[in-house]
Design a protein around this motif. Structure first.
Motif, PDB file in Angstrom:
ATOM      1  N   TRP B  74       0.834  -1.198   0.000  1.00  0.00           N
ATOM      2  CA  TRP B  74       0.000   0.000   0.000  1.00  0.00           C
ATOM      3  C   TRP B  74       0.868   1.248   0.000  1.00  0.00           C
ATOM      4  O   TRP B  74       1.938   1.265   0.618  1.00  0.00           O
ATOM      5  N   ASP B  75       0.364   2.248  -0.657  1.00  0.00           N
ATOM      6  CA  ASP B  75       1.042   3.547  -0.651  1.00  0.00           C
ATOM      7  C   ASP B  75       0.251   4.448   0.291  1.00  0.00           C
ATOM      8  O   ASP B  75      -0.809   4.952  -0.064  1.00  0.00           O
ATOM      9  N   VAL B  76       0.754   4.592   1.510  1.00  0.00           N
ATOM     10  CA  VAL B  76       0.044   5.454   2.474  1.00  0.00           C
ATOM     11  C   VAL B  76       0.957   6.612   2.905  1.00  0.00           C
ATOM     12  O   VAL B  76       2.185   6.509   2.854  1.00  0.00           O
ATOM     13  N   TYR B 109       5.100   1.803  -2.988  1.00  0.00           N
ATOM     14  CA  TYR B 109       4.436   1.264  -1.788  1.00  0.00           C
ATOM     15  C   TYR B 109       5.339   1.253  -0.553  1.00  0.00           C
ATOM     16  O   TYR B 109       6.504   0.868  -0.629  1.00  0.00           O
ATOM     17  N   SER B 131      -8.633  -2.702   2.470  1.00  0.00           N
ATOM     18  CA  SER B 131      -8.931  -1.522   1.661  1.00  0.00           C
ATOM     19  C   SER B 131      -9.832  -0.565   2.416  1.00  0.00           C
ATOM     20  O   SER B 131      -9.618   0.649   2.418  1.00  0.00           O
ATOM     21  N   LEU B 134      -7.987   1.101   5.406  1.00  0.00           N
ATOM     22  CA  LEU B 134      -7.035   2.151   5.038  1.00  0.00           C
ATOM     23  C   LEU B 134      -7.737   3.325   4.353  1.00  0.00           C
ATOM     24  O   LEU B 134      -7.253   4.452   4.403  1.00  0.00           O
ATOM     25  N   SER B 138      -4.986   5.396   1.711  1.00  0.00           N
ATOM     26  CA  SER B 138      -4.252   4.631   0.708  1.00  0.00           C
ATOM     27  C   SER B 138      -4.403   5.292  -0.651  1.00  0.00           C
ATOM     28  O   SER B 138      -5.509   5.492  -1.138  1.00  0.00           O
ATOM     29  N   HIS B 141      -2.677   0.512  -4.265  1.00  0.00           N
ATOM     30  CA  HIS B 141      -2.193  -0.737  -3.685  1.00  0.00           C
ATOM     31  C   HIS B 141      -2.034  -1.809  -4.748  1.00  0.00           C
ATOM     32  O   HIS B 141      -2.488  -1.652  -5.888  1.00  0.00           O
TER      33      HIS B 141
END
Lengths: 151, 163
Positions: B74-76, B109, B131, B134, B138, B141
């Motif tokens: 995930w790109d958070v 990510y 999903s 987040l 997010s 992902h």
């Protein structure tokens, strides 16, 4: 298939296996069976490879350092490249994954410098660049894994 | 806690597993040349200090039917990652959860969570749960399924435990 006793042994002792002089007898007492029954059941689980081992679990980086590495390798070269990588004793496991980055492996070693040196060696031997993904934080507190028998 | 030579010896002797005999700690103690009581005392101490996380009968999930192993990434926002990671790490179907660096542009990510299940359908539900958890934190992902195990060895600390 697995007996009720084996299922209980698999599910209930992922956290607090007893640190006592006769741990299997203590487990037997908890489950209301004999020590021999526990030992035989565990023996069979090990033979069938349902249990990988009984023993201590060490958190990542408590004893050494680890590093996740990803590589992007053409499928036809994957096996050859994997074999080169697997020869390094620092490589603990290596997975093929469905992605542009299709080779994922973990190295374990003394310290980060040593790991970086091994990765550089892997890069020059395979001819592919390695994406280094060290752990910055670990969010997982492992309390075992609830096993689901409904199938 | 600083490990001494005897602690390291105990780690080496137990990392491949305890023997399936009535008194396994006595068997370990005998190999090292100390008492079983000392083995138990030191292992208790290592557990209290987090050197040993737990002592367990470790199931082989793959053999037990958990064939679907997905690495969700995930790109958070870095600002919220610790808070979000702590939540994700508590989910029962997540076996590992780490913050790792991005490698832009090809790898955006920074949050990694491993999920396991017996069916493909179930793993999709797990990803939906993640999903939702987040949500808008997010920005993107991916899920990387493992198709083949190319190498898997147990922990081997022999070579660096003396460091």
């Amino acid at each position: 298939m697995l007996s009720q006793l084996q299922k209980k042994l698999l599910n209930d002792f992922q956290q607090d296996f007893p640190l006592s002089p006769a741990p299997y007898a203590d487990i037997a007492k908890t489950l209301g069976v004999s020590e021999q029954e526990v030992l035989s059941a565990l023996q069979e689980l090990k033979q069938l490879d349902f249990i990988s081992r009984i023993g201590p679990v060490f958190p990542p980086n408590s004893l050494g350092n680890s590093m996740l590495v990803a590589m992007s390798v053409p499928e036809e070269q994957l096996q050859t490249v994997a074999e080169i990588i697997n020869q390094f004793q620092e490589v603990n496991h290596n997975y093929h994954r469905e992605n542009r980055f299709n080779l994922w492996f973990v190295l374990i070693g003394n310290n980060q410098n040593h790991l970086h040196a091994v990765i550089s060696e892997i890069e020059s031997e395979t001819g592919f660049p390695a994406m280094r993904l060290p752990m910055i934080a670990n969010y997982f507190i492992n309390l075992g894994f609830e096993l689901d028998w409904n199938d | 806690m600083k490990l001494d030579a005897v602690d390291r010896e105990i780690i080496q002797q137990t990392q491949a597993g305890l023997p399936l005999v009535s008194k396994p700690y006595h068997a370990i103690a005998e190999k090292i040349g100390i008492t079983a009581q000392e083995v138990i005392r030191r292992m208790t101490c290592m557990q209290e200090h987090g050197i040993i996380r737990r002592i367990a009968a470790i199931p082989n999930h793959y053999r037990l039917g958990y064939r679907f192993n997905g690495m969700t990434v995930w790109d958070v926002d870095d600002q919220y990652i610790d808070e979000l990671g702590a939540k994700v790490g508590q989910l029962t179907f997540v076996s590992h959860c780490y913050h790792r660096p991005r490698h832009l542009p090809e790898w955006p990510y920074n949050l990694f969570a491993m999920v396991h299940s017996k069916t493909e359908q179930e793993i999709k539900i797990q990803i939906d749960v993640l999903s939702e958890m987040l949500g808008s934190y997010s920005r993107g992902h991916d899920v990387l399924y493992s198709t083949r195990i190319l190498k898997k060895t147990g922990l081997r600390i022999k070579n660096y435990v003396s460091a």
